[in-house]
Design a protein around this motif. Structure first.
Motif, mmCIF file in Angstrom:
data_model
loop_
_atom_site.group_PDB
_atom_site.id
_atom_site.type_symbol
_atom_site.label_atom_id
_atom_site.label_comp_id
_atom_site.label_asym_id
_atom_site.label_seq_id
_atom_site.Cartn_x
_atom_site.Cartn_y
_atom_site.Cartn_z
ATOM 1 N N ASN A 1 -3.171 7.465 4.198
ATOM 2 C CA ASN A 1 -1.806 7.988 4.200
ATOM 3 C C ASN A 1 -1.270 8.121 5.622
ATOM 4 O O ASN A 1 -0.113 7.771 5.899
ATOM 5 C CB ASN A 1 -1.758 9.346 3.495
ATOM 6 C CG ASN A 1 -2.049 9.236 2.007
ATOM 7 O OD1 ASN A 1 -1.864 8.174 1.407
ATOM 8 N ND2 ASN A 1 -2.507 10.319 1.403
ATOM 9 N N ARG B 1 -2.387 8.222 -4.208
ATOM 10 C CA ARG B 1 -3.715 7.689 -4.509
ATOM 11 C C ARG B 1 -4.514 7.339 -3.256
ATOM 12 O O ARG B 1 -5.675 6.950 -3.352
ATOM 13 C CB ARG B 1 -3.586 6.442 -5.392
ATOM 14 C CG ARG B 1 -2.942 6.713 -6.750
ATOM 15 C CD ARG B 1 -2.817 5.437 -7.562
ATOM 16 N NE ARG B 1 -2.094 5.672 -8.812
ATOM 17 C CZ ARG B 1 -1.765 4.711 -9.668
ATOM 18 N NH1 ARG B 1 -2.100 3.449 -9.401
ATOM 19 N NH2 ARG B 1 -1.106 5.007 -10.777
ATOM 20 N N GLY B 2 -3.888 7.449 -2.102
ATOM 21 C CA GLY B 2 -4.583 7.102 -0.871
ATOM 22 C C GLY B 2 -5.370 8.263 -0.303
ATOM 23 O O GLY B 2 -5.069 9.432 -0.567
ATOM 24 N N GLN B 3 -6.389 7.935 0.484
ATOM 25 C CA GLN B 3 -7.133 8.965 1.183
ATOM 26 C C GLN B 3 -6.329 9.437 2.394
ATOM 27 O O GLN B 3 -5.331 8.833 2.772
ATOM 28 C CB GLN B 3 -8.496 8.418 1.619
ATOM 29 C CG GLN B 3 -9.380 7.983 0.453
ATOM 30 C CD GLN B 3 -10.737 7.503 0.913
ATOM 31 O OE1 GLN B 3 -11.356 8.087 1.794
ATOM 32 N NE2 GLN B 3 -11.212 6.415 0.320
ATOM 33 N N HIS C 1 2.532 7.648 -4.678
ATOM 34 C CA HIS C 1 1.768 8.017 -5.875
ATOM 35 C C HIS C 1 0.573 8.914 -5.560
ATOM 36 O O HIS C 1 -0.095 9.401 -6.477
ATOM 37 C CB HIS C 1 1.289 6.754 -6.602
ATOM 38 C CG HIS C 1 2.410 5.951 -7.186
ATOM 39 N ND1 HIS C 1 2.242 4.660 -7.666
ATOM 40 C CD2 HIS C 1 3.725 6.248 -7.373
ATOM 41 C CE1 HIS C 1 3.401 4.206 -8.114
ATOM 42 N NE2 HIS C 1 4.312 5.145 -7.950
ATOM 43 N N GLN D 1 0.788 -1.233 0.000
ATOM 44 C CA GLN D 1 0.000 0.000 0.000
ATOM 45 C C GLN D 1 0.818 1.280 0.000
ATOM 46 O O GLN D 1 0.390 2.277 -0.583
ATOM 47 C CB GLN D 1 -0.933 0.019 1.230
ATOM 48 C CG GLN D 1 -1.990 -1.064 1.225
ATOM 49 C CD GLN D 1 -2.881 -0.982 2.453
ATOM 50 O OE1 GLN D 1 -2.477 -0.493 3.499
ATOM 51 N NE2 GLN D 1 -4.102 -1.473 2.333
ATOM 52 N N VAL E 1 1.715 3.002 -3.446
ATOM 53 C CA VAL E 1 0.517 3.432 -4.176
ATOM 54 C C VAL E 1 -0.195 4.570 -3.447
ATOM 55 O O VAL E 1 -0.550 5.591 -4.053
ATOM 56 C CB VAL E 1 -0.450 2.243 -4.373
ATOM 57 C CG1 VAL E 1 -1.757 2.718 -4.997
ATOM 58 C CG2 VAL E 1 0.195 1.183 -5.250
ATOM 59 N N HIS E 2 -0.401 4.400 -2.145
ATOM 60 C CA HIS E 2 -1.172 5.387 -1.388
ATOM 61 C C HIS E 2 -0.400 6.673 -1.125
ATOM 62 O O HIS E 2 -0.927 7.778 -1.328
ATOM 63 C CB HIS E 2 -1.609 4.784 -0.048
ATOM 64 C CG HIS E 2 -2.707 3.787 -0.185
ATOM 65 N ND1 HIS E 2 -3.145 3.003 0.866
ATOM 66 C CD2 HIS E 2 -3.474 3.426 -1.248
ATOM 67 C CE1 HIS E 2 -4.115 2.209 0.456
ATOM 68 N NE2 HIS E 2 -4.330 2.444 -0.818
#
Length: 234
Positions: free
Chosen positions: A176, A170-172, A168, A161, A164-165
């Protein structure tokens, strides 16, 4: 709420819970629409598992605090290891909270993965707690065990995770915050032992590799590689 500011407050006067079996309420309440409560729990095997896990975590917390209290009273605490102990409070809390939710919701998709992290975290914490006692020598195998376990955590978390989170983006927000709060202790558990070993080597005019057997380093490399593969498969 900080985590979910977009959620509206509930009306406690009109809400009901028809899924509550009311067993723990005895004769005071019967199944069906019941009044609002801050905590509902049904008499099921999942509730028993939650209770068992909660008791285990409380006992581990109690015993570790009692052990540290004795060390502080004697003035025999190794501060660097105590920092690692404090850093691991949130990961252990998160483990308990995750198991509670998995059992509560019957969601077992990430169950094995959480067991992997929790068991290895406990092993590392036991070693850290042992090294909190300044009377215990900083043995190379203990430091390597801490470094190995948390290196596995870093690799698995990054692949699962964190990249990506967080990297990048992309996490809320709550994802994060959680990922960073779990990653920082792992990084500290790698950096601080390495620093302590480096300082010991300098004080004794040794090279870093002189502190270990080649077999130890090979085992650590294999363990990190294998542990990372297993962690990503779970």
């Amino acid at each position: 709420m900080i985590w979910v500011p977009d959620k509206a407050p509930i009306d406690r006067q009109s809400c009901t819970c028809s899924c509550f079996d009311t067993v723990f309420r005895g004769r005071y309440e019967n199944p069906g629409p019941v009044s609002y409560k801050h905590l509902y729990f049904n008499a099921t095997k999942e509730t028993f598992k939650i209770w068992v896990f909660t008791v285990i975590f409380i006992l581990m917390c109690y015993e570790s605090v009692k052990y540290l209290y004795k060390l502080f009273r004697c003035g025999n605490v190794r501060k660097s290891m105590f920092v690692l102990y404090l850093a691991n409070i949130y990961p252990h809390y998160y483990a308990w909270w995750s198991f509670l939710n998995y059992f509560n919701e019957g969601m077992y998709q990430f169950h094995a993965n959480q067991y992997y992290f929790t068991i290895t975290e406990i092993i590392a914490s036991v070693v850290v707690l042992n090294l909190c006692n300044a009377a215990n020598n900083i043995a190379s195998w203990k430091m390597l065990l801490i470094i190995t376990i948390n290196s596995m955590h870093i690799m698995v978390s990054a692949a699962n995770q964190f990249i990506v989170h967080v990297i990048h983006g992309r996490g809320q927000r709550f994802q994060n915050a959680r990922n960073i709060a779990l990653m920082i202790p792992d990084i500290l558990h790698v950096l601080i032992p390495i620093f302590l070993l480096y300082r010991y080597a300098r004080q004794n005019k040794l090279g870093m590799t002189d502190l270990f057997y080649k077999e130890e380093l090979l085992i650590c490399f294999i363990a990190v590689t294998f542990g990372t593969l297993v962690g990503n498969l779970l």
